[in-house]
Design a protein around this motif. Structure first.
Motif, PDB file in Angstrom:
ATOM      1  N   VAL A 195     -31.041-124.973 -19.819  1.00  0.00           N
ATOM      2  CA  VAL A 195     -32.135-124.001 -19.790  1.00  0.00           C
ATOM      3  C   VAL A 195     -33.503-124.659 -19.903  1.00  0.00           C
ATOM      4  N   ASN A 196     -33.545-125.943 -20.241  1.00  0.00           N
ATOM      5  CA  ASN A 196     -34.824-126.628 -20.398  1.00  0.00           C
ATOM      6  C   ASN A 196     -35.474-126.845 -19.039  1.00  0.00           C
ATOM      7  N   ASP A 197     -36.728-126.452 -18.913  1.00  0.00           N
ATOM      8  CA  ASP A 197     -37.434-126.606 -17.646  1.00  0.00           C
ATOM      9  C   ASP A 197     -38.446-127.741 -17.699  1.00  0.00           C
ATOM     10  N   TYR A 198     -38.210-128.715 -18.581  1.00  0.00           N
ATOM     11  CA  TYR A 198     -39.085-129.879 -18.689  1.00  0.00           C
ATOM     12  C   TYR A 198     -38.242-131.153 -18.581  1.00  0.00           C
ATOM     13  N   LYS A 199     -38.890-132.267 -18.362  1.00  0.00           N
ATOM     14  CA  LYS A 199     -38.200-133.532 -18.183  1.00  0.00           C
ATOM     15  C   LYS A 199     -37.511-133.949 -19.484  1.00  0.00           C
ATOM     16  N   MET A 200     -36.263-134.369 -19.366  1.00  0.00           N
ATOM     17  CA  MET A 200     -35.490-134.800 -20.532  1.00  0.00           C
ATOM     18  C   MET A 200     -35.144-136.285 -20.373  1.00  0.00           C
ATOM     19  N   PRO A 201     -35.856-137.167 -21.073  1.00  0.00           N
ATOM     20  CA  PRO A 201     -35.620-138.604 -20.905  1.00  0.00           C
ATOM     21  C   PRO A 201     -34.230-139.021 -21.354  1.00  0.00           C
ATOM     22  N   PHE A 202     -33.654-139.954 -20.599  1.00  0.00           N
ATOM     23  CA  PHE A 202     -32.355-140.552 -20.928  1.00  0.00           C
ATOM     24  C   PHE A 202     -31.234-139.504 -20.989  1.00  0.00           C
ATOM     25  N   LEU A 203     -31.319-138.471 -20.158  1.00  0.00           N
ATOM     26  CA  LEU A 203     -30.297-137.422 -20.118  1.00  0.00           C
ATOM     27  C   LEU A 203     -28.931-138.047 -19.810  1.00  0.00           C
ATOM     28  N   MET A 204     -27.928-137.701 -20.609  1.00  0.00           N
ATOM     29  CA  MET A 204     -26.604-138.313 -20.494  1.00  0.00           C
ATOM     30  C   MET A 204     -25.546-137.243 -20.266  1.00  0.00           C
ATOM     31  N   ASP A 205     -24.578-137.529 -19.385  1.00  0.00           N
ATOM     32  CA  ASP A 205     -23.464-136.610 -19.155  1.00  0.00           C
ATOM     33  C   ASP A 205     -22.577-136.534 -20.396  1.00  0.00           C
ATOM     34  N   ALA A 206     -21.982-135.373 -20.617  1.00  0.00           N
ATOM     35  CA  ALA A 206     -21.198-135.147 -21.837  1.00  0.00           C
ATOM     36  C   ALA A 206     -19.987-136.070 -21.941  1.00  0.00           C
ATOM     37  N   ASP A 207     -19.339-136.363 -20.812  1.00  0.00           N
ATOM     38  CA  ASP A 207     -18.149-137.217 -20.884  1.00  0.00           C
ATOM     39  C   ASP A 207     -18.503-138.647 -21.268  1.00  0.00           C
ATOM     40  N   ILE A 208     -19.634-139.126 -20.781  1.00  0.00           N
ATOM     41  CA  ILE A 208     -20.089-140.468 -21.168  1.00  0.00           C
ATOM     42  C   ILE A 208     -20.478-140.482 -22.642  1.00  0.00           C
ATOM     43  N   ALA A 209     -21.165-139.423 -23.073  1.00  0.00           N
ATOM     44  CA  ALA A 209     -21.542-139.312 -24.480  1.00  0.00           C
ATOM     45  C   ALA A 209     -20.307-139.296 -25.370  1.00  0.00           C
ATOM     46  N   ALA A 210     -19.270-138.564 -24.968  1.00  0.00           N
ATOM     47  CA  ALA A 210     -18.044-138.471 -25.775  1.00  0.00           C
ATOM     48  C   ALA A 210     -17.405-139.841 -25.973  1.00  0.00           C
ATOM     49  N   THR A 211     -17.389-140.646 -24.930  1.00  0.00           N
ATOM     50  CA  THR A 211     -16.837-141.998 -25.038  1.00  0.00           C
ATOM     51  C   THR A 211     -17.602-142.808 -26.073  1.00  0.00           C
ATOM     52  N   LYS A 212     -18.910-142.731 -26.021  1.00  0.00           N
ATOM     53  CA  LYS A 212     -19.746-143.476 -26.971  1.00  0.00           C
ATOM     54  C   LYS A 212     -19.599-142.920 -28.380  1.00  0.00           C
ATOM     55  N   PHE A 213     -19.475-141.601 -28.507  1.00  0.00           N
ATOM     56  CA  PHE A 213     -19.305-140.987 -29.826  1.00  0.00           C
ATOM     57  C   PHE A 213     -18.024-141.492 -30.486  1.00  0.00           C
ATOM     58  N   ILE A 214     -16.925-141.467 -29.732  1.00  0.00           N
ATOM     59  CA  ILE A 214     -15.638-141.857 -30.311  1.00  0.00           C
ATOM     60  C   ILE A 214     -15.619-143.344 -30.642  1.00  0.00           C
ATOM     61  N   ASN A 215     -16.262-144.157 -29.817  1.00  0.00           N
ATOM     62  CA  ASN A 215     -16.376-145.579 -30.167  1.00  0.00           C
ATOM     63  C   ASN A 215     -17.097-145.747 -31.493  1.00  0.00           C
ATOM     64  N   THR A 216     -18.147-144.963 -31.685  1.00  0.00           N
ATOM     65  CA  THR A 216     -18.912-144.991 -32.938  1.00  0.00           C
ATOM     66  C   THR A 216     -18.045-144.569 -34.123  1.00  0.00           C
ATOM     67  N   ILE A 217     -17.260-143.516 -33.932  1.00  0.00           N
ATOM     68  CA  ILE A 217     -16.388-143.017 -35.007  1.00  0.00           C
ATOM     69  C   ILE A 217     -15.343-144.059 -35.372  1.00  0.00           C
ATOM     70  N   GLU A 218     -14.740-144.681 -34.368  1.00  0.00           N
ATOM     71  CA  GLU A 218     -13.696-145.662 -34.629  1.00  0.00           C
ATOM     72  C   GLU A 218     -14.232-146.903 -35.335  1.00  0.00           C
ATOM     73  N   ARG A 219     -15.491-147.215 -35.115  1.00  0.00           N
ATOM     74  CA  ARG A 219     -16.110-148.358 -35.795  1.00  0.00           C
ATOM     75  C   ARG A 219     -16.617-148.000 -37.188  1.00  0.00           C
ATOM     76  N   LYS A 220     -16.478-146.737 -37.551  1.00  0.00           N
ATOM     77  CA  LYS A 220     -16.898-146.238 -38.858  1.00  0.00           C
ATOM     78  C   LYS A 220     -18.387-146.487 -39.132  1.00  0.00           C
ATOM     79  N   ARG A 221     -19.178-146.272 -38.092  1.00  0.00           N
ATOM     80  CA  ARG A 221     -20.624-146.430 -38.242  1.00  0.00           C
ATOM     81  C   ARG A 221     -21.171-145.324 -39.138  1.00  0.00           C
ATOM     82  N   ARG A 222     -22.267-145.590 -39.801  1.00  0.00           N
ATOM     83  CA  ARG A 222     -22.855-144.612 -40.712  1.00  0.00           C
ATOM     84  C   ARG A 222     -23.795-143.644 -39.991  1.00  0.00           C
TER      85      ARG A 222
END
Length: 263
Positions: A195-222
Protein backbone atom coordinates in the motif's frame (compact mmCIF):
# COMPACT_ATOMS: atom_id res chain seq x y z
CA UNK A 1 12.28 -29.73 14.45
CA UNK A 2 9.20 -28.16 16.06
CA UNK A 3 8.36 -24.55 15.21
CA UNK A 4 5.46 -22.33 16.30
CA UNK A 5 4.85 -19.23 14.13
CA UNK A 6 2.30 -16.45 14.54
CA UNK A 7 1.27 -14.26 11.62
CA UNK A 8 1.69 -17.34 9.41
CA UNK A 9 -1.07 -16.71 6.87
CA UNK A 10 0.88 -14.25 4.72
CA UNK A 11 4.04 -12.21 4.30
CA UNK A 12 7.08 -13.02 6.39
CA UNK A 13 5.26 -15.52 8.61
CA UNK A 14 4.12 -17.60 5.65
CA UNK A 15 7.57 -17.40 4.06
CA UNK A 16 9.18 -18.58 7.30
CA UNK A 17 6.87 -21.60 7.47
CA UNK A 18 7.68 -22.52 3.87
CA UNK A 19 11.42 -22.14 4.41
CA UNK A 20 11.39 -24.27 7.56
CA UNK A 21 9.45 -26.95 5.67
CA UNK A 22 12.02 -26.89 2.87
CA UNK A 23 14.97 -27.15 5.25
CA UNK A 24 13.50 -29.89 7.42
CA UNK A 25 11.68 -31.91 4.79
CA UNK A 26 10.59 -34.93 6.85
CA UNK A 27 7.77 -36.30 8.98
CA UNK A 28 9.55 -35.36 12.21
CA UNK A 29 9.08 -31.66 11.44
CA UNK A 30 6.06 -30.09 13.13
CA UNK A 31 5.00 -26.53 12.35
CA UNK A 32 2.36 -24.66 14.31
CA UNK A 33 0.65 -22.07 12.12
CA UNK A 34 -1.17 -19.22 13.85
CA UNK A 35 -3.10 -16.35 12.26
CA UNK A 36 -6.61 -14.93 12.11
CA UNK A 37 -7.50 -16.18 8.61
CA UNK A 38 -8.51 -19.82 8.87
CA UNK A 39 -8.83 -20.39 5.12
CA UNK A 40 -5.30 -19.14 4.47
CA UNK A 41 -3.91 -21.34 7.23
CA UNK A 42 -5.72 -24.40 5.88
CA UNK A 43 -4.35 -23.79 2.38
CA UNK A 44 -0.81 -23.36 3.73
CA UNK A 45 -1.12 -26.53 5.81
CA UNK A 46 -2.20 -28.56 2.77
CA UNK A 47 0.62 -27.09 0.68
CA UNK A 48 3.35 -27.82 3.22
CA UNK A 49 2.16 -31.30 4.11
CA UNK A 50 1.81 -32.31 0.45
CA UNK A 51 5.04 -30.78 -0.85
CA UNK A 52 7.40 -31.27 2.09
CA UNK A 53 6.00 -34.14 4.18
CA UNK A 54 5.94 -32.02 7.32
CA UNK A 55 3.05 -32.02 9.77
CA UNK A 56 1.20 -28.79 10.49
CA UNK A 57 -1.17 -27.76 13.26
CA UNK A 58 -3.30 -24.69 12.57
CA UNK A 59 -4.78 -22.33 15.14
CA UNK A 60 -6.98 -19.52 13.78
CA UNK A 61 -6.83 -16.79 16.42
CA UNK A 62 -5.96 -13.18 17.14
CA UNK A 63 -2.71 -12.62 19.07
CA UNK A 64 -4.51 -10.00 21.16
CA UNK A 65 -6.38 -12.92 22.76
CA UNK A 66 -3.96 -14.26 25.39
CA UNK A 67 -6.37 -17.03 26.46
CA UNK A 68 -6.68 -18.33 22.90
CA UNK A 69 -2.92 -18.32 22.45
CA UNK A 70 -2.44 -20.14 25.75
CA UNK A 71 -4.89 -22.84 24.62
CA UNK A 72 -3.12 -23.16 21.26
CA UNK A 73 0.26 -23.46 22.95
CA UNK A 74 -1.09 -26.06 25.38
CA UNK A 75 -2.61 -28.10 22.56
CA UNK A 76 0.58 -27.95 20.47
CA UNK A 77 2.74 -29.10 23.39
CA UNK A 78 0.28 -31.82 24.39
CA UNK A 79 0.47 -33.23 20.87
CA UNK A 80 4.13 -32.68 20.06
CA UNK A 81 6.07 -31.51 23.10
CA UNK A 82 7.93 -28.26 23.63
CA UNK A 83 8.78 -26.42 20.39
CA UNK A 84 12.39 -25.74 19.50
CA UNK A 85 11.58 -22.30 18.10
CA UNK A 86 8.72 -19.88 18.77
CA UNK A 87 8.49 -16.96 16.35
CA UNK A 88 6.25 -13.99 17.11
CA UNK A 89 5.74 -12.64 13.61
CA UNK A 90 2.19 -11.27 13.76
CA UNK A 91 2.19 -7.54 13.21
CA UNK A 92 0.28 -4.70 11.59
CA UNK A 93 1.16 -1.31 10.21
CA UNK A 94 -1.13 1.62 9.58
CA UNK A 95 -0.58 5.32 9.16
CA UNK A 96 -1.72 7.22 12.25
CA UNK A 97 -1.93 10.87 13.26
CA UNK A 98 -2.46 11.93 16.86
CA UNK A 99 -4.57 14.94 15.92
CA UNK A 100 -7.24 12.63 14.45
CA UNK A 101 -9.43 11.35 17.28
CA UNK A 102 -10.61 8.45 15.14
CA UNK A 103 -7.02 7.14 15.07
CA UNK A 104 -7.03 6.36 18.79
CA UNK A 105 -8.46 2.90 18.11
CA UNK A 106 -5.72 2.30 15.52
CA UNK A 107 -3.03 3.31 18.03
CA UNK A 108 -4.47 0.85 20.55
CA UNK A 109 -4.72 -1.98 18.04
CA UNK A 110 -1.18 -1.52 16.72
CA UNK A 111 0.25 -1.52 20.25
CA UNK A 112 -1.83 -4.52 21.32
CA UNK A 113 -0.87 -6.61 18.29
CA UNK A 114 2.77 -5.58 17.85
CA UNK A 115 3.76 -5.47 21.53
CA UNK A 116 1.33 -7.47 23.66
CA UNK A 117 1.15 -10.04 20.87
CA UNK A 118 4.80 -10.85 21.62
CA UNK A 119 4.06 -11.38 25.31
CA UNK A 120 0.97 -13.49 24.58
CA UNK A 121 2.97 -15.64 22.15
CA UNK A 122 5.99 -16.33 24.35
CA UNK A 123 4.50 -16.60 27.84
CA UNK A 124 2.80 -20.02 27.48
CA UNK A 125 6.04 -21.69 26.34
CA UNK A 126 8.59 -20.33 28.80
CA UNK A 127 7.95 -22.75 31.68
CA UNK A 128 8.23 -25.74 29.33
CA UNK A 129 11.40 -24.38 27.75
CA UNK A 130 12.93 -23.81 31.18
CA UNK A 131 12.13 -27.37 32.14
CA UNK A 132 13.67 -28.60 28.88
CA UNK A 133 16.73 -26.45 29.51
CA UNK A 134 16.65 -24.91 26.06
CA UNK A 135 14.57 -23.04 23.51
CA UNK A 136 14.57 -20.15 21.09
CA UNK A 137 12.22 -17.18 21.19
CA UNK A 138 12.21 -14.88 18.17
CA UNK A 139 10.52 -11.50 17.90
CA UNK A 140 10.07 -9.59 14.64
CA UNK A 141 10.58 -5.88 15.25
CA UNK A 142 11.41 -3.26 12.59
CA UNK A 143 13.91 -0.61 11.62
CA UNK A 144 10.97 1.76 12.14
CA UNK A 145 11.46 1.24 15.88
CA UNK A 146 14.87 2.91 15.86
CA UNK A 147 13.64 6.46 15.25
CA UNK A 148 10.16 7.96 15.16
CA UNK A 149 8.78 8.26 11.64
CA UNK A 150 6.19 10.90 10.68
CA UNK A 151 2.72 9.50 10.15
CA UNK A 152 3.74 6.24 11.80
CA UNK A 153 3.61 7.15 15.47
CA UNK A 154 1.80 3.96 16.46
CA UNK A 155 3.97 1.65 14.37
CA UNK A 156 7.31 3.25 15.32
CA UNK A 157 6.33 3.32 18.99
CA UNK A 158 5.20 -0.31 18.93
CA UNK A 159 8.40 -1.52 17.30
CA UNK A 160 10.58 0.55 19.64
CA UNK A 161 8.71 -1.05 22.55
CA UNK A 162 9.17 -4.48 20.96
CA UNK A 163 12.93 -4.00 20.65
CA UNK A 164 13.25 -2.94 24.28
CA UNK A 165 10.92 -5.68 25.55
CA UNK A 166 12.86 -8.36 23.66
CA UNK A 167 16.12 -7.04 25.09
CA UNK A 168 14.73 -7.35 28.62
CA UNK A 169 13.44 -10.83 27.87
CA UNK A 170 16.80 -11.89 26.44
CA UNK A 171 18.58 -11.01 29.67
CA UNK A 172 15.88 -12.70 31.77
CA UNK A 173 16.07 -15.95 29.78
CA UNK A 174 19.86 -16.22 29.57
CA UNK A 175 20.27 -18.21 32.80
CA UNK A 176 17.76 -20.78 31.53
CA UNK A 177 19.61 -21.38 28.24
CA UNK A 178 16.72 -19.88 26.29
CA UNK A 179 17.93 -17.61 23.50
CA UNK A 180 15.99 -14.53 22.44
CA UNK A 181 16.58 -13.12 18.96
CA UNK A 182 15.34 -9.74 17.78
CA UNK A 183 15.07 -9.31 14.02
CA UNK A 184 14.46 -5.79 12.74
CA UNK A 185 13.59 -5.93 9.04
CA UNK A 186 13.62 -3.04 6.65
CA UNK A 187 11.10 -3.08 3.81
CA UNK A 188 9.84 -6.58 2.95
CA UNK A 189 7.59 -7.12 -0.07
CA UNK A 190 4.17 -8.04 1.37
CA UNK A 191 0.58 -6.84 1.66
CA UNK A 192 1.73 -4.51 4.42
CA UNK A 193 4.17 -2.67 2.16
CA UNK A 194 2.12 -2.97 -1.05
CA UNK A 195 0.00 0.00 0.00
CA UNK A 196 3.01 2.31 0.28
CA UNK A 197 3.11 4.81 -2.57
CA UNK A 198 6.66 6.02 -1.87
CA UNK A 199 10.10 4.62 -2.62
CA UNK A 200 11.18 1.84 -0.27
CA UNK A 201 14.98 1.45 -0.20
CA UNK A 202 16.46 -2.05 -0.19
CA UNK A 203 13.02 -3.68 -0.66
CA UNK A 204 13.43 -7.45 -0.19
CA UNK A 205 11.21 -10.36 -1.25
CA UNK A 206 9.68 -12.31 1.63
CA UNK A 207 11.23 -15.65 0.65
CA UNK A 208 14.73 -14.17 0.59
CA UNK A 209 14.06 -12.47 3.92
CA UNK A 210 12.87 -15.77 5.43
CA UNK A 211 16.12 -17.48 4.47
CA UNK A 212 18.14 -14.75 6.15
CA UNK A 213 15.87 -14.74 9.21
CA UNK A 214 16.27 -18.48 9.78
CA UNK A 215 20.03 -18.27 9.31
CA UNK A 216 20.03 -15.59 12.01
CA UNK A 217 17.91 -17.74 14.33
CA UNK A 218 20.12 -20.79 13.87
CA UNK A 219 23.21 -18.74 14.71
CA UNK A 220 21.49 -17.56 17.89
CA UNK A 221 22.13 -13.92 17.10
CA UNK A 222 20.85 -11.38 19.61
CA UNK A 223 19.84 -8.42 17.42
CA UNK A 224 20.00 -8.24 13.65
CA UNK A 225 18.79 -5.73 11.07
CA UNK A 226 17.96 -7.25 7.67
CA UNK A 227 19.01 -6.49 4.98
CA UNK A 228 22.55 -5.54 5.90
CA UNK A 229 22.31 -2.25 3.96
CA UNK A 230 19.44 -1.22 6.20
CA UNK A 231 21.58 -2.23 9.17
CA UNK A 232 24.17 0.39 8.28
CA UNK A 233 21.43 2.94 7.73
CA UNK A 234 19.99 2.05 11.16
CA UNK A 235 23.37 2.63 12.80
CA UNK A 236 23.55 6.03 11.16
CA UNK A 237 19.98 6.87 12.20
CA UNK A 238 20.76 6.21 15.86
CA UNK A 239 23.33 9.00 16.00
CA UNK A 240 21.59 11.77 14.06
CA UNK A 241 21.00 14.69 16.46
CA UNK A 242 17.32 15.43 17.10
CA UNK A 243 17.35 18.80 15.33
CA UNK A 244 18.81 17.22 12.17
CA UNK A 245 16.33 14.34 12.34
CA UNK A 246 13.42 16.77 12.65
CA UNK A 247 14.65 18.75 9.64
CA UNK A 248 15.17 15.62 7.53
CA UNK A 249 11.72 14.22 8.36
CA UNK A 250 9.72 17.40 7.65
CA UNK A 251 9.00 16.39 4.07
CA UNK A 252 9.26 12.63 4.50
CA UNK A 253 6.39 10.61 2.96
CA UNK A 254 3.66 9.38 5.30
CA UNK A 255 2.07 5.95 5.32
CA UNK A 256 -1.61 6.08 4.36
CA UNK A 257 -3.89 6.41 7.35
CA UNK A 258 -6.59 4.05 6.08
CA UNK A 259 -4.96 0.96 4.58
CA UNK A 260 -7.46 -1.79 5.37
CA UNK A 261 -9.99 -2.80 7.99
CA UNK A 262 -8.16 -4.97 10.53
CA UNK A 263 -9.34 -3.50 13.81
Amino acid sequence: MKVFITGASSGIGEALAIEYAKRHNNKNTIIGLIARRSEHLQNLKLKLEKSHQVKCEIYPLDVRDDAALALAASDFMLLHGTPDVVIACAGVSRGTLTDHKEDIAAFQAVMDINVMGLVHTFQPFIAAMKQAGQGRLVGIASVAGIRGLPGAGAYSASKAAAITYLESLRVEMAASNITVTTIAPGYIRSAMTAVNDYKMPFLMDADIAATKFINTIERKRRFVVIPWQMGWLARFMRFIPPFLWDFAMKKAPHKKRLDWDWL
